[in-house]
Design an enzyme around this catalytic site. Structure first.
Site, PDB file in Angstrom:
ATOM      1  N   ASP A 202       0.857  -1.188   0.000  1.00 11.10           N
ATOM      2  CA  ASP A 202       0.000   0.000   0.000  1.00 11.10           C
ATOM      3  C   ASP A 202       0.890   1.233   0.000  1.00 11.10           C
ATOM      4  O   ASP A 202       1.862   1.311   0.765  1.00 11.10           O
ATOM      5  CB  ASP A 202      -0.907  -0.012   1.234  1.00 11.10           C
ATOM      6  CG  ASP A 202      -2.013   1.012   1.132  1.00 11.10           C
ATOM      7  OD1 ASP A 202      -2.699   1.037   0.107  1.00 11.10           O
ATOM      8  OD2 ASP A 202      -2.182   1.790   2.089  1.00 11.10           O
ATOM      9  N   ASN A 210      -2.797  12.816  -5.725  1.00 13.69           N
ATOM     10  CA  ASN A 210      -4.025  13.057  -6.496  1.00 13.69           C
ATOM     11  C   ASN A 210      -4.683  14.369  -6.111  1.00 13.69           C
ATOM     12  O   ASN A 210      -5.113  15.150  -6.965  1.00 13.69           O
ATOM     13  CB  ASN A 210      -5.015  11.909  -6.267  1.00 13.69           C
ATOM     14  CG  ASN A 210      -4.784  10.740  -7.216  1.00 13.69           C
ATOM     15  OD1 ASN A 210      -4.210  10.897  -8.275  1.00 13.69           O
ATOM     16  ND2 ASN A 210      -5.234   9.561  -6.811  1.00 13.69           N
ATOM     17  N   HIS A 215      -5.244  13.935 -10.952  1.00 13.09           N
ATOM     18  CA  HIS A 215      -5.240  12.502 -11.240  1.00 13.09           C
ATOM     19  C   HIS A 215      -4.278  12.128 -12.365  1.00 13.09           C
ATOM     20  O   HIS A 215      -3.784  11.000 -12.407  1.00 13.09           O
ATOM     21  CB  HIS A 215      -6.658  12.032 -11.574  1.00 13.09           C
ATOM     22  CG  HIS A 215      -7.557  11.972 -10.377  1.00 13.09           C
ATOM     23  ND1 HIS A 215      -7.531  10.921  -9.487  1.00 13.09           N
ATOM     24  CD2 HIS A 215      -8.484  12.850  -9.902  1.00 13.09           C
ATOM     25  CE1 HIS A 215      -8.425  11.131  -8.526  1.00 13.09           C
ATOM     26  NE2 HIS A 215      -9.011  12.293  -8.754  1.00 13.09           N
ATOM     27  N   ASP A 219      -1.767   9.168 -11.909  1.00  9.88           N
ATOM     28  CA  ASP A 219      -1.637   8.032 -12.818  1.00  9.88           C
ATOM     29  C   ASP A 219      -0.181   7.828 -13.233  1.00  9.88           C
ATOM     30  O   ASP A 219       0.303   6.695 -13.310  1.00  9.88           O
ATOM     31  CB  ASP A 219      -2.502   8.244 -14.060  1.00  9.88           C
ATOM     32  CG  ASP A 219      -3.990   8.105 -13.769  1.00  9.88           C
ATOM     33  OD1 ASP A 219      -4.332   7.636 -12.664  1.00  9.88           O
ATOM     34  OD2 ASP A 219      -4.804   8.470 -14.644  1.00  9.88           O
ATOM     35  N   ASP A 245      -4.112   2.510  -5.153  1.00 11.51           N
ATOM     36  CA  ASP A 245      -2.666   2.472  -4.882  1.00 11.51           C
ATOM     37  C   ASP A 245      -2.288   1.183  -4.146  1.00 11.51           C
ATOM     38  O   ASP A 245      -1.327   1.152  -3.386  1.00 11.51           O
ATOM     39  CB  ASP A 245      -2.240   3.698  -4.077  1.00 11.51           C
ATOM     40  CG  ASP A 245      -2.953   3.784  -2.731  1.00 11.51           C
ATOM     41  OD1 ASP A 245      -3.906   3.013  -2.511  1.00 11.51           O
ATOM     42  OD2 ASP A 245      -2.546   4.622  -1.900  1.00 11.51           O
TER      43      ASP A 245
END
Length: 326
Positions: A202, A210, A215, A219, A245
């Site tokens: 994680d 973000n 975003h 990405d 994520d």
């Protein structure tokens, strides 16, 4: 009673023997027929449009006879002299083995078969064909094989694209969650010579990327993470993105020290203090690891790894925890 396809094909072939020896080709370029109600013409045109050709192989001399469409599928000049050995050599090795197996069985039993085979044409192009075969027997002995060959290259390409879309995460190129779950269950349920471990990963602090950078930047960072995982764990059975994520790795291991070193290496690779420093952001990784044991179910192993991950996040993040209990 509706006539079966083998019987339709058999009947049509028996009344169109000239098609196979080349004295009456199966539809040359010409003006449209005046009578579209002519069944023979409709069959000829339909076969041609569907890229379907008719073939015949007499036994035991292995003499081949093809309609023009089959020659076109193999990119050989129509009505050229052909030898079966030369044609079989155009099949991919795995398809050649499959063809031999089903063909031998058909000759022995008299039962037909259908096979999708990959070939390299005489001009060097890759192509998929679907072979349908029917067996003629006299007094219990097979004397002839005949049937259809169809170009299914477009169909195969389409299904491969669909398969890839279902098995690969479109953003990162890692294994998709659906495919990961299949592989994970297979490894958990099948015995292996060496043990494997599940690593759940994680990203800590990713939400801020973000929220503050958008975003698109998020990405891009996930794609960077995927490349880092590939570099840090090149021997993994699979590297997957589970969503957002969250990532997962299935990796073989021998000793606790070896697995600890691998997990530490991944943690270091994902602790990012450089690429986002100009934005005042840092991203790190928390990792929970569980040994894949034969006595445990996939759900139990996943839960152990998830609990190990949770303990890391509760204790300050940017670390890892191993659950290697039997």
């Amino acid at each position: 009673m509706v006539e079966t396809m083998p019987n339709i094909l058999r009947s049509w072939l028996e009344t169109h023997r000239q098609v196979l020896d080349g004295s009456r080709p199966i539809l040359r370029n010409s003006a449209p027929p005046e009578d579209f109600g002519d069944l023979d013409t409709l069959i000829d045109r339909s076969f041609k449009a569907a890229r379907v050709g008719i073939w015949e192989c007499s036994l035991p001399d292995e003499t081949l006879r093809w309609t023009d469409t089959v020659f076109e599928l193999f990119e050989i000049e129509p009505q050229s002299k052909i030898r079966r050995d030369d044609i079989v050599a155009l099949y991919a090795p795995e398809s050649r083995l499959e063809l031999k197996a089903v063909r031998d069985r058909a000759i022995e039993t008299g039962e037909g078969f259908s096979l999708d085979a990959r070939i390299t044409t005489a001009r060097g192009n890759l192509r998929w064909i679907r072979i349908t075969a029917i067996v003629d027997r006299i007094n219990g002995r097979s004397v002839r094989l005949f049937g259809m060959k169809q170009d299914i290259t477009t169909e195969k390409v389409m299904f491969e694209q669909i398969r890839r879309m279902s098995e690969v995460d479109s953003l990162t190129g890692l294994t998709s969650r659906a495919r990961f779950e299949e592989l994970f269950r297979e490894i958990c349920e099948q015995p292996h010579q060496e043990p494997h471990a599940l690593l759940l990963i994680d990203l800590d602090g990713f939400k801020a990327v973000n929220d503050r950078l958008g975003h698109q930047a998020g990405d891009a960072f996930l794609q960077l993470t995927a490349r880092r995982l590939e570099d840090a764990a090149p021997q993994a059975v699979t590297r997957a993105r589970l969503g957002g994520d969250e990532f997962a790795i299935i990796h073989p291991w021998q000793t606790r020290e070896e697995l600890t070193a691998l997990t530490r290496q991944i943690t270091r690779a994902l602790n990012d203090r450089n690429s986002l420093v100009s934005h005042g952001l840092t991203v790190s990784a928390s990792i929970g690891v569980a040994a894949i044991r034969p006595a445990a179910t996939p759900e139990e192993i996943f839960l152990r790894a998830d609990r190990a991950l949770y303990s890391v996040k509760a204790g300050g993040k940017a670390a890892f925890n191993l659950d290697l209990r039997p």
